[in-house]
Write a protein that holds these residues in place. Structure first.
Motif, short mmCIF file in Angstrom:
data_model
loop_
_atom_site.label_atom_id
_atom_site.label_comp_id
_atom_site.label_asym_id
_atom_site.label_seq_id
_atom_site.Cartn_x
_atom_site.Cartn_y
_atom_site.Cartn_z
N UNK A 68 0.84 -1.20 0.00
CA UNK A 68 0.00 0.00 0.00
C UNK A 68 0.87 1.24 0.00
N UNK A 69 0.40 2.27 -0.70
CA UNK A 69 1.09 3.56 -0.74
C UNK A 69 0.23 4.58 -0.01
N UNK A 70 0.55 4.91 1.25
CA UNK A 70 -0.29 5.85 2.00
C UNK A 70 -0.27 7.25 1.38
N UNK A 71 -1.42 7.88 1.40
CA UNK A 71 -1.55 9.24 0.88
C UNK A 71 -1.37 10.25 2.01
N UNK A 72 -0.97 11.45 1.65
CA UNK A 72 -0.76 12.50 2.63
C UNK A 72 -2.11 13.15 2.99
N UNK A 73 -2.92 12.40 3.74
CA UNK A 73 -4.22 12.91 4.18
C UNK A 73 -4.35 12.68 5.68
N UNK A 74 -5.20 13.48 6.32
CA UNK A 74 -5.43 13.35 7.76
C UNK A 74 -6.28 12.12 8.04
N UNK A 75 -6.23 11.67 9.28
CA UNK A 75 -7.04 10.52 9.66
C UNK A 75 -8.52 10.88 9.52
N UNK A 76 -9.30 10.04 8.82
CA UNK A 76 -10.70 10.40 8.53
C UNK A 76 -11.53 10.56 9.79
N UNK A 77 -12.43 11.55 9.74
CA UNK A 77 -13.36 11.82 10.83
C UNK A 77 -14.71 12.15 10.19
N UNK A 78 -15.72 11.34 10.44
CA UNK A 78 -17.00 11.46 9.73
C UNK A 78 -17.64 12.82 9.96
N UNK A 79 -17.73 13.26 11.21
CA UNK A 79 -18.41 14.53 11.49
C UNK A 79 -17.64 15.71 10.91
N UNK A 80 -16.34 15.69 11.00
CA UNK A 80 -15.54 16.78 10.44
C UNK A 80 -15.67 16.82 8.92
N UNK A 81 -15.72 15.64 8.28
CA UNK A 81 -15.86 15.58 6.82
C UNK A 81 -17.22 16.14 6.40
N UNK A 82 -18.28 15.80 7.13
CA UNK A 82 -19.61 16.35 6.83
C UNK A 82 -19.62 17.86 6.94
N UNK A 83 -18.99 18.38 7.96
CA UNK A 83 -18.95 19.83 8.17
C UNK A 83 -18.10 20.52 7.10
N UNK A 84 -16.95 19.94 6.76
CA UNK A 84 -16.04 20.57 5.80
C UNK A 84 -16.63 20.60 4.40
N UNK A 85 -17.26 19.50 3.96
CA UNK A 85 -17.81 19.48 2.61
C UNK A 85 -19.00 20.44 2.49
N UNK A 86 -19.78 20.60 3.58
CA UNK A 86 -20.89 21.56 3.53
C UNK A 86 -20.36 22.98 3.42
N UNK A 87 -19.27 23.29 4.16
CA UNK A 87 -18.69 24.63 4.07
C UNK A 87 -18.10 24.90 2.69
N UNK A 88 -17.51 23.87 2.08
CA UNK A 88 -16.96 24.05 0.73
C UNK A 88 -18.08 24.31 -0.28
N UNK A 89 -19.20 23.64 -0.13
CA UNK A 89 -20.34 23.88 -1.02
C UNK A 89 -20.85 25.31 -0.88
N UNK A 90 -20.96 25.77 0.36
CA UNK A 90 -21.45 27.14 0.59
C UNK A 90 -20.46 28.17 0.02
N UNK A 91 -19.17 27.95 0.22
CA UNK A 91 -18.17 28.89 -0.25
C UNK A 91 -18.16 28.98 -1.76
N UNK A 92 -18.21 27.84 -2.44
CA UNK A 92 -18.20 27.85 -3.91
C UNK A 92 -19.50 28.45 -4.45
N UNK A 93 -20.61 28.21 -3.77
CA UNK A 93 -21.89 28.78 -4.22
C UNK A 93 -21.88 30.30 -4.11
N UNK A 94 -21.34 30.82 -3.02
CA UNK A 94 -21.26 32.28 -2.87
C UNK A 94 -20.32 32.89 -3.89
N UNK A 95 -19.30 32.15 -4.29
CA UNK A 95 -18.34 32.68 -5.27
C UNK A 95 -19.00 32.92 -6.63
#
Length: 450
Positions: A156-183
């Motif tokens: 396996x070749x590990x990727x340079x990503x943080x350890x997954x966290x379900x709640x943080x991922x839900x919050x981050x993707x929603x903020x990205x959607x809002x930010x791109x929509x406002x743009x």
């Protein structure tokens, strides 16, 4: 006598250093100098010249410079910035990359290396790997019979990503959607910014208190907020940009993963990465991609490193790996030796016979002797991960997953070539400069000892 006082200001003319010829200051017996003379740099110029425009734009950096920097970067486990910094202070590296005179500045910006990797893609990296094998064949360092027996294994070749966290991922993707929509000028009746932050805070508080019942309630709230934002955006499908459509697709996968449905997204900026469970105590999980490694059984030269996307078994990677060896180097291995993870593929693969550890065919005759060399690939995988930047992949996207193991293989072969040339330095130097030059060097070294 006392030293002269240092003047307050120096004349700019005195600070201007004269041109220093690199050939006059580098050691002609240095392994990098000898390998630089052995490599066929003209071959790369002929291959990569089609990747550039003929008359438009600023002149590109020399091909030999960029290839040499990548060889050195992966051979000595350096980042782009560290490689360029070391280049400016190491004359041997400058000679290796084709410079004639000593320079004290960095040859290019670090982003130039990033753009060049995107230009050549995986096929260009495979040409670089092929040259590390071809140079050994041309100068008698590698015997062609070594390619008859090949060992293949996967890792396996590990990727340079943080350890997954379900709640943080839900919050981050929603903020990205809002930010791109406002743009792009879209407005929301409710973006759930404050409610989302409050629900995330209370979820973490409940988990700290081991209150699982209320923690599930706040997790459900976070899923509800993301689902409402996604449905609100899908109603305005006419006004959406390509980036926003891609984010919506990723957000839907994140939402399904939070509900326990596959496939799950472990990182927003790297949605294609998978989770591998290796059965080890630490780390228990690895997030990245699977890589298949092929090496020679006798001397352990790396022939190919192929990256695969998704959760794929070892058996399904074998045919592509053998075919990649044929495509890069132009020959079919006669025999391939595998571990027990490849059980079920004992039949021939193209023109290649396969032998799996533990099968009846691997216990008799010369096959038993070569099967003992199967484990030689394991330390090579360790060297690739700890010494040649495959332990954590910093290159972005699927293209980065494909190029990083191939370039790591280039670095491994270059380091191996340097160690071989170091042992035979006098013989290689005699090949390029003649016997008389070697005798002169020996006399000078003897005079220095006296």
């Amino acid at each position: 006598m006392k030293p002269e006082p240092t003047p307050d200001s120096l004349d700019p003319e005195t600070l201007r250093a004269p041109k220093v010829l690199l050939a006059a200051i580098v050691d002609p017996l240095h392994p990098l100098v000898l390998v630089a003379r052995m490599l066929d740099w003209r071959r790369f110029e002929g291959i990569f010249k089609t990747e550039y425009a003929s008359s438009r734009g600023r002149p590109a950096c020399p091909t030999r410079l960029l290839i040499g920097l990548h060889y050195l970067k992966y051979a000595f486990d350096l980042s782009d910035d560290a490689c360029l910094a070391r280049f400016s202070e190491t004359p041997v590296w400058q000679y290796f990359c084709g410079y004639e005179y000593l320079v004290h500045q960095q040859p290019c910006h670090s982003t130039t290396l990033v753009k060049w990797r995107k230009r050549i893609k995986e096929v260009g990296a495979e040409f670089m790997l092929d040259e590390t094998i071809a140079v050994g064949l041309r100068h008698g360092i590698i015997n062609k019979k070594e390619f008859d027996q090949v060992v293949i294994d996967s890792t396996t070749q590990p990727k340079n990503i943080a350890r997954p966290n379900t709640t943080k991922t839900l919050q981050d993707i929603r903020k990205k959607l809002i930010k791109e929509s406002k743009r792009i000028g879209l407005k929301f009746k409710n973006s759930y910014e404050r409610k989302g932050d409050k629900a995330l805070f209370k979820y973490r508080l409940c988990r700290q208190r081991k209150d699982e019942k209320n923690a599930k309630k706040f997790l459900r709230n976070l899923r509800t907020y993301l689902g409402r934002v996604i449905r609100s955006l899908k109603k305005r499908s006419v006004d959406l940009s390509e980036k926003l459509i891609s984010l919506i697709s990723t957000a839907e996968k994140v939402l399904r993963g939070a509900e326990g449905k596959a496939p799950r997204v472990y990182s927003i900026h790297e949605p294609t990465e998978c989770c591998f469970v290796k059965g080890k105590v630490f780390p228990r999980f690895k997030y990245g991609s699977k890589v298949s490694i092929a090496t020679t059984a006798r001397s352990c030269w790396l022939l190919t490193a192929r990256s695969f996307s998704g959760m794929i078994s070892d058996v399904r990677t074998l045919h592509d790996t053998v075919w990649t060896v044929k495509r890069i180097h132009g020959f079919w291995p006669k025999e391939v030796y595998l571990d027990k993870g490849y059980r079920g593929c004992e039949e021939e693969c193209g023109m290649t016979k396969t032998f799996v550890k533990g099968c009846a065919a691997s216990r008799s005759g010369p096959t038993k002797k070569w099967m003992k060399r199967r484990s030689s690939v394991e330390p090579i995988i360790g060297h690739l991960k700890h010494d040649h930047r495959m332990g954590r992949n910093f290159l972005r996207g699927r293209l980065g997953d494909q190029m990083n193991p191939v370039l790591a293989g280039c670095g491994f072969n270059i380091r191996k070539m340097l160690s071989v040339v170091k042992e035979r330095a006098k013989f290689v130097y005699e090949h390029f400069y003649g016997r008389r030059a070697v005798k002169v060097i020996r006399v000078l070294k003897g005079a220095g000892k006296r």
